[in-house]
Design an enzyme around this catalytic site. Structure first.
Site, PDB file in Angstrom:
ATOM      1  N   SER A 127      26.952 -23.924 -26.743  1.00 53.31           N
ATOM      2  CA  SER A 127      26.899 -24.270 -25.327  1.00 53.31           C
ATOM      3  C   SER A 127      28.127 -25.080 -24.959  1.00 53.31           C
ATOM      4  CB  SER A 127      25.639 -25.091 -25.026  1.00 53.31           C
ATOM      5  OG  SER A 127      25.769 -25.701 -23.749  1.00 53.31           O
TER       6      SER A 127
ATOM      7  N   HIS B  66      27.223 -19.971 -24.324  1.00 54.01           N
ATOM      8  CA  HIS B  66      26.200 -20.370 -23.358  1.00 54.01           C
ATOM      9  C   HIS B  66      26.862 -21.276 -22.318  1.00 54.01           C
ATOM     10  CE1 HIS B  66      21.953 -21.231 -22.287  1.00 54.01           C
ATOM     11  NE2 HIS B  66      22.343 -22.487 -22.090  1.00 54.01           N
TER      12      HIS B  66
ATOM     13  N   ASP C  88      26.145 -23.581 -19.054  1.00 50.99           N
ATOM     14  CA  ASP C  88      25.091 -24.310 -18.341  1.00 50.99           C
ATOM     15  C   ASP C  88      25.542 -24.680 -16.935  1.00 50.99           C
ATOM     16  OD1 ASP C  88      22.915 -24.590 -20.215  1.00 50.99           O
ATOM     17  OD2 ASP C  88      24.238 -25.877 -21.402  1.00 50.99           O
TER      18      ASP C  88
ATOM     19  N   MET D 114      24.488 -26.533 -13.494  1.00 52.05           N
ATOM     20  CA  MET D 114      23.562 -27.540 -12.951  1.00 52.05           C
ATOM     21  C   MET D 114      24.004 -27.921 -11.545  1.00 52.05           C
ATOM     22  SD  MET D 114      23.338 -29.990 -16.279  1.00 52.05           S
ATOM     23  CE  MET D 114      23.013 -29.321 -17.906  1.00 52.05           C
TER      24      MET D 114
ATOM     25  N   HIS E 288      23.278 -19.874 -17.799  1.00 52.91           N
ATOM     26  CA  HIS E 288      21.957 -20.494 -17.632  1.00 52.91           C
ATOM     27  C   HIS E 288      21.977 -21.294 -16.334  1.00 52.91           C
ATOM     28  CE1 HIS E 288      18.930 -23.711 -19.336  1.00 52.91           C
ATOM     29  NE2 HIS E 288      18.424 -23.016 -18.331  1.00 52.91           N
TER      30      HIS E 288
ATOM     31  N   MET F  35      20.531 -23.656 -13.893  1.00 57.46           N
ATOM     32  CA  MET F  35      19.553 -24.729 -13.645  1.00 57.46           C
ATOM     33  C   MET F  35      19.784 -25.190 -12.213  1.00 57.46           C
ATOM     34  SD  MET F  35      19.968 -26.538 -17.341  1.00 57.46           S
ATOM     35  CE  MET F  35      21.549 -25.747 -17.573  1.00 57.46           C
TER      36      MET F  35
ATOM     37  N   MET G  44      13.002 -23.863 -22.826  1.00 56.81           N
ATOM     38  CA  MET G  44      13.682 -25.163 -22.873  1.00 56.81           C
ATOM     39  C   MET G  44      12.940 -26.074 -23.849  1.00 56.81           C
ATOM     40  SD  MET G  44      16.442 -25.255 -20.991  1.00 56.81           S
ATOM     41  CE  MET G  44      16.739 -26.922 -21.568  1.00 56.81           C
TER      42      MET G  44
ATOM     43  N   ASP H 106      16.651 -23.598 -26.341  1.00 63.31           N
ATOM     44  CA  ASP H 106      17.772 -24.344 -25.758  1.00 63.31           C
ATOM     45  C   ASP H 106      17.396 -25.807 -25.603  1.00 63.31           C
ATOM     46  OD1 ASP H 106      20.044 -25.138 -24.428  1.00 63.31           O
ATOM     47  OD2 ASP H 106      19.616 -24.013 -22.582  1.00 63.31           O
TER      48      ASP H 106
HETATM   49  C1  DX5 Z   1      20.405 -28.660 -21.303  1.00 60.58           C
HETATM   50  C2  DX5 Z   1      21.200 -27.384 -21.398  1.00 60.58           C
HETATM   51  C3  DX5 Z   1      21.504 -27.048 -22.807  1.00 60.58           C
HETATM   52  C4  DX5 Z   1      22.395 -28.067 -23.481  1.00 60.58           C
HETATM   53  C5  DX5 Z   1      21.979 -28.192 -24.909  1.00 60.58           C
HETATM   54  O1  DX5 Z   1      19.962 -28.873 -20.025  1.00 60.58           O
HETATM   55  O2  DX5 Z   1      20.490 -26.287 -20.846  1.00 60.58           O
HETATM   56  O3  DX5 Z   1      22.058 -25.747 -22.942  1.00 60.58           O
HETATM   57  O4  DX5 Z   1      23.749 -27.702 -23.423  1.00 60.58           O
HETATM   58  O5  DX5 Z   1      22.580 -29.307 -25.488  1.00 60.58           O
HETATM   59  P1  DX5 Z   1      22.143 -29.788 -26.939  1.00 60.58           P
HETATM   60  O6  DX5 Z   1      22.272 -28.607 -27.873  1.00 60.58           O
HETATM   61  O7  DX5 Z   1      23.105 -30.884 -27.276  1.00 60.58           O
HETATM   62  O8  DX5 Z   1      20.735 -30.269 -26.841  1.00 60.58           O
HETATM   63 ZN    ZN Z   2      21.290 -24.154 -21.341  1.00 61.14          ZN
END
Ligand code: DX5
Ligand code: ZN
Length: 239
Positions: A34, A59, A61, A63, A93, A95, A164, A199
């Site tokens: 990620s 991956h 992310d 947000m 992903h 969010m 998650m 994840d």
């Molecule tokens: C969290 C993200 C994850 C995050 C994971 O909200 O969706 O993808 O990057 O980070 P680690 O592997 O450090 O928990």
């Molecule tokens: Zn993620």
């Protein structure tokens, strides 16, 4: 920012299937670094290093500061990674509270898979159709406190279920073991062809439990980018 956005908007061709999860044989174990924990000052080099060390895909992310209490990156960053590594599968992903607004921008920015949260929509089916129509694979994500029953009706329509294993928003959190029975229930209901992605808090300690409960796509940010030896870190997730 404006220049990057303009660049992204010029790419209108649908994505080839080979940049989606259909690139990979179902049932194999995939590791997705990620990029949330990568070094943003040298993002493409850090991504390249994680792939050379054994990462199968990246991956990404996204947000929005509403669905989760953090901001991360937008299509321009995804597009930059895609331009640096055009053959790599980008697993986006979302969010965000309004996933419908971001399917097309991330398709144009090189996404190969887009996953959005079941908590963010009343009916996920139109978005699944839209993602597929743009040549990508489609995933649905569920938060730790969301019961598996919310995603079960849609398993036959999606390519990936993302469970998650932390409350989304930040990397570096502790793995929540309570999501494991739900993961097993999703795998048992879906059969072998669905990608079941875990994840959050995935590391050498939790990875065996993820796999034994049916997950076969492991996302890791801090357990890879937080280590000095990416190869050893990724190998440890596969053991
Ligand atoms: C969290 C993200 C994850 C995050 C994971 O909200 O969706 O993808 O990057 O980070 P680690 O592997 O450090 O928990
Ligand atoms: Zn993620």
């Amino acid at each position: 920012m404006a220049a990057l956005d303009n660049h992204a908007s010029t790419r209108t061709a649908p994505l080839a299937g080979s940049r989606s999860l259909s690139r990979f044989a179902p049932g194999t174990l995939l590791v997705a670094p990620s990029i949330l924990s990568a070094d943003f000052a040298r993002l493409s080099e850090d991504c390249r290093a994680a792939l050379a060390a054994g990462g199968d895909l990246l991956h990404v992310d996204i947000m929005d500061g509403h669905f989760v209490p953090n901001l991360s990156m937008g299509p321009a960053v995804c597009d930059a990674v895609h331009r640096a590594l055009p053959d790599v599968v980008l697993d986006v992903h979302l969010m965000v509270t309004e996933p419908a607004a971001y399917i097309e921008p991330f398709a144009k920015a090189g996404a190969g898979n887009i996953t959005f949260h079941v908590e963010a929509v009343s009916d996920p089916r139109p978005l699944i159709d839209q993602i597929r129509a743009l040549g990508m694979t489609a995933g649905l994500a569920i938060n730790p406190d969301t019961p598996a029953s919310r995603i079960m009706p849609f398993l036959s329509l999606i390519d990936l279920a993302l469970v998650m294993s932390v409350h989304p928003g930040f990397s570096g959190q502790k793995f929540i073991d309570a999501v494991l029975p739900k993961t097993r229930a999703i795998r048992d209901a879906a059969g072998p062809h669905l990608w079941v992605e875990m994840d959050g808090g995935v590391g050498p300690d939790s990875a065996p439990r993820c796999r034994s409960h049916g997950a076969n796509l492991l996302v890791a940010a801090s357990a890879i980018f937080g280590k000095s030896d990416y190869s050893a870190a990724i190998a440890a997730l596969r053991e």
